[in-house]
Scaffold this motif. Structure first.
Motif, PDB file in Angstrom:
ATOM      1  N   ILE A 256       0.854  -1.193   0.000  1.00 63.29           N
ATOM      2  CA  ILE A 256       0.000   0.000   0.000  1.00 63.29           C
ATOM      3  C   ILE A 256       0.893   1.248   0.000  1.00 63.29           C
ATOM      4  CG2 ILE A 256      -1.562   1.397   1.410  1.00 63.29           C
ATOM      5  CD1 ILE A 256      -2.912  -1.224   2.303  1.00 63.29           C
ATOM      6  N   ASP A 257       1.877   1.272   0.919  1.00 65.65           N
ATOM      7  CA  ASP A 257       2.758   2.430   1.046  1.00 65.65           C
ATOM      8  C   ASP A 257       3.619   2.594  -0.203  1.00 65.65           C
ATOM      9  OD1 ASP A 257       1.660   2.745   3.531  1.00 65.65           O
ATOM     10  OD2 ASP A 257       3.353   1.849   4.621  1.00 65.65           O
ATOM     11  N   TRP A 258       4.138   1.469  -0.687  1.00 64.89           N
ATOM     12  CA  TRP A 258       5.041   1.532  -1.846  1.00 64.89           C
ATOM     13  C   TRP A 258       4.298   2.030  -3.082  1.00 64.89           C
ATOM     14  CZ3 TRP A 258       5.306  -0.394  -6.734  1.00 64.89           C
ATOM     15  CH2 TRP A 258       6.528  -0.290  -7.399  1.00 64.89           C
ATOM     16  N   ALA A 259       3.083   1.507  -3.306  1.00 62.22           N
ATOM     17  CA  ALA A 259       2.324   1.891  -4.500  1.00 62.22           C
ATOM     18  C   ALA A 259       1.988   3.375  -4.496  1.00 62.22           C
ATOM     19  CB  ALA A 259       1.043   1.063  -4.593  1.00 62.22           C
TER      20      ALA A 259
ATOM     21  N   SER B  45      -1.457   6.240  -9.318  1.00 60.65           N
ATOM     22  CA  SER B  45      -2.676   6.586 -10.060  1.00 60.65           C
ATOM     23  C   SER B  45      -3.417   5.354 -10.575  1.00 60.65           C
ATOM     24  CB  SER B  45      -2.330   7.496 -11.246  1.00 60.65           C
ATOM     25  OG  SER B  45      -1.470   6.822 -12.145  1.00 60.65           O
ATOM     26  N   VAL B  46      -2.843   4.178 -10.306  1.00 59.08           N
ATOM     27  CA  VAL B  46      -3.445   2.924 -10.791  1.00 59.08           C
ATOM     28  C   VAL B  46      -4.025   2.118  -9.636  1.00 59.08           C
ATOM     29  CG1 VAL B  46      -3.017   0.744 -11.981  1.00 59.08           C
ATOM     30  CG2 VAL B  46      -1.886   2.845 -12.764  1.00 59.08           C
ATOM     31  N   VAL B  47      -3.230   1.934  -8.607  1.00 60.34           N
ATOM     32  CA  VAL B  47      -3.650   1.120  -7.472  1.00 60.34           C
ATOM     33  C   VAL B  47      -4.382   2.017  -6.478  1.00 60.34           C
ATOM     34  CG1 VAL B  47      -2.930  -0.464  -5.660  1.00 60.34           C
ATOM     35  CG2 VAL B  47      -1.679  -0.394  -7.820  1.00 60.34           C
TER      36      VAL B  47
ATOM     37  N   ALA C  67      -9.081  -3.881  -4.085  1.00 62.37           N
ATOM     38  CA  ALA C  67      -9.389  -4.827  -5.174  1.00 62.37           C
ATOM     39  C   ALA C  67      -8.318  -4.744  -6.252  1.00 62.37           C
ATOM     40  CB  ALA C  67     -10.766  -4.522  -5.754  1.00 62.37           C
ATOM     41  N   LYS C  68      -7.902  -3.518  -6.579  1.00 63.11           N
ATOM     42  CA  LYS C  68      -6.854  -3.339  -7.586  1.00 63.11           C
ATOM     43  C   LYS C  68      -5.515  -3.826  -7.052  1.00 63.11           C
ATOM     44  CE  LYS C  68      -5.771  -1.796 -11.683  1.00 63.11           C
ATOM     45  NZ  LYS C  68      -6.419  -2.309 -12.923  1.00 63.11           N
ATOM     46  N   LEU C  69      -5.264  -3.582  -5.774  1.00 65.56           N
ATOM     47  CA  LEU C  69      -4.036  -4.064  -5.159  1.00 65.56           C
ATOM     48  C   LEU C  69      -3.980  -5.589  -5.204  1.00 65.56           C
ATOM     49  CD1 LEU C  69      -1.459  -3.469  -3.463  1.00 65.56           C
ATOM     50  CD2 LEU C  69      -2.893  -3.705  -1.420  1.00 65.56           C
TER      51      LEU C  69
END
Length: 271
Positions: free
Chosen positions: A217-220, A228-230, A234-236
Motif C-alpha cells: 500500500i505504502d510503496w504503491a 494513479s493505478v492502485v 481490489a486493484k491491489l
C-alpha cells in the motif's frame, strides 16, 4: 376410446428369448403389429387374429435403432435367422405370400384380450396417469423447495460482512485511504467496509500477510505510476504479484545511502 394392448408373461425374463435382443425385439414387433381381430384385409389377404404381413426388408427397417447420431439396421439374413428361432420355439408360424411373409403369432389370445378387460385396463392407465402426475408434482415441489433453500443460502453468502473499526482489515482499509489522500486530498471517501472485505480476501484466500499488504500500500502510493493505478484493495489484490516483481526489480538497482534502511525493511517482509 378403443385401447389396443398386449400382455406378456413375466416368464419371458427366464426364457432364452430374453437374452437374444434381436429376436426378442422382432417378437415384440410382431405381437404389437399383428391384427387383434378376424377379417382385417391387407395386401388382398384376409387376416385372422394374430396375423401380420411384412417383408424381411421392411422388418429390418422397422427394427433399425439409433447409434450416436445415426441409425443401424439389421441385415435381411439376421431377420431371417431370428424368424427361424421364433418358428423353432413355436412362438410363430410363417407362410410366404405375394407381398411378403404372413406371420402368425401362435397362442395369440395369451397376449391380447381386449374383449375381456378394456374397462379395467383403461382404469389402470388412468390411475397410472394420476400417479405420474402426483409424483411429478411431488418432485416439482421438492425442486422448488431445494431452489428456495439454495437461494436462501446464496443470500446468506452474499450478505455483507460488517467489520468493526478496530479490526485489522478495517484499519488497513483506512490506512490505504489515508495514503491515497496524501497524493490527492480531494479523493472521495470509499466504502471502507467493502475495502476491508477485499483485504480480508487477500489475507484469507491469497495468504498475504498484514505486513506485505501494508508495505505494498505504502510503496504503491509512492511510485509515480502505481499511485494513479492502485487506488483500491481490489486493484491491489489484482496487481499484487506484479507489484512484488516491481519492488524486487527496484531493489536490484544501486540504492542511495538514505534508502538502505528501507531496503532492509523490504527484505524483512519477503520482497
Amino acid at each position: 376410446m378403443h385401447i389396443n394392448y398386449f400382455k406378456m408373461s413375466r416368464h419371458i425374463f427366464e426364457s432364452d428369448l430374453w437374452h437374444d435382443v434381436s429376436t426378442f425385439r422382432l417378437f415384440m414387433l410382431l405381437i404389437g403389429k399383428a391384427t387383434h381381430q378376424d377379417g382385417t384385409r391387407t395386401a388382398g389377404i384376409r387376416l385372422q387374429k394374430g396375423q401380420y404381413v411384412r417383408s424381411y426388408e421392411k422388418l429390418a427397417e422397422d427394427l433399425a435403432y439409433k447409434v450416436g447420431r445415426g441409425h443401424k439396421a439389421y441385415s435381411k439374413q439376421t431377420i431371417y435367422t431370428c424368424v427361424q428361432k421364433l418358428v423353432k420355439a413355436k412362438r410363430i408360424s410363417i407362410k410366404e405370400v405375394s407381398h411378403g411373409t404372413l406371420f402368425t403369432v401362435l397362442n395369440y389370445e395369451k397376449y391380447q384380450e381386449p374383449h375381456k378387460q378394456p374397462k379395467k385396463f383403461a382404469e389402470i392407465r388412468l390411475n397410472e396417469s394420476q400417479i405420474d402426475g402426483e409424483l411429478s408434482q411431488k418432485y416439482n415441489n421438492k425442486a422448488i423447495q431445494a431452489n428456495k433453500a439454495k437461494d436462501q443460502d446464496q443470500k446468506i453468502i452474499r450478505r455483507k460482512r460488517v467489520y468493526d473499526v478496530s479490526s485489522m482489515h478495517y484499519k488497513l482499509a483506512q490506512h490505504f485511504y489515508e495514503q491515497i489522500k496524501r497524493n490527492n486530498p480531494e479523493h472521495l471517501e470509499p466504502d471502507l467496509q467493502k475495502w476491508a472485505d477485499d483485504i480480508r480476501k487477500m489475507m484469507e484466500l491469497d495468504k498475504r500477510t498484514e505486513e506485505q499488504i501494508r508495505y505494498l500500500i505504502d510503496w504503491a502510493q509512492q511510485d509515480d505510476f502505481e499511485m494513479s493505478v492502485v487506488l483500491s484493495p481490489a486493484k491491489l489484490r489484482k496487481r499484487f504479484d506484479a507489484l512484488v516483481i516491481k519492488v524486487r526489480q527496484q531493489k536490484r538497482q544501486p540504492a542511495p545511502v538514505e534508502t538502505i534502511a528501507a531496503t532492509k525493511y523490504e527484505y524483512d517482509y519477503g520482497f
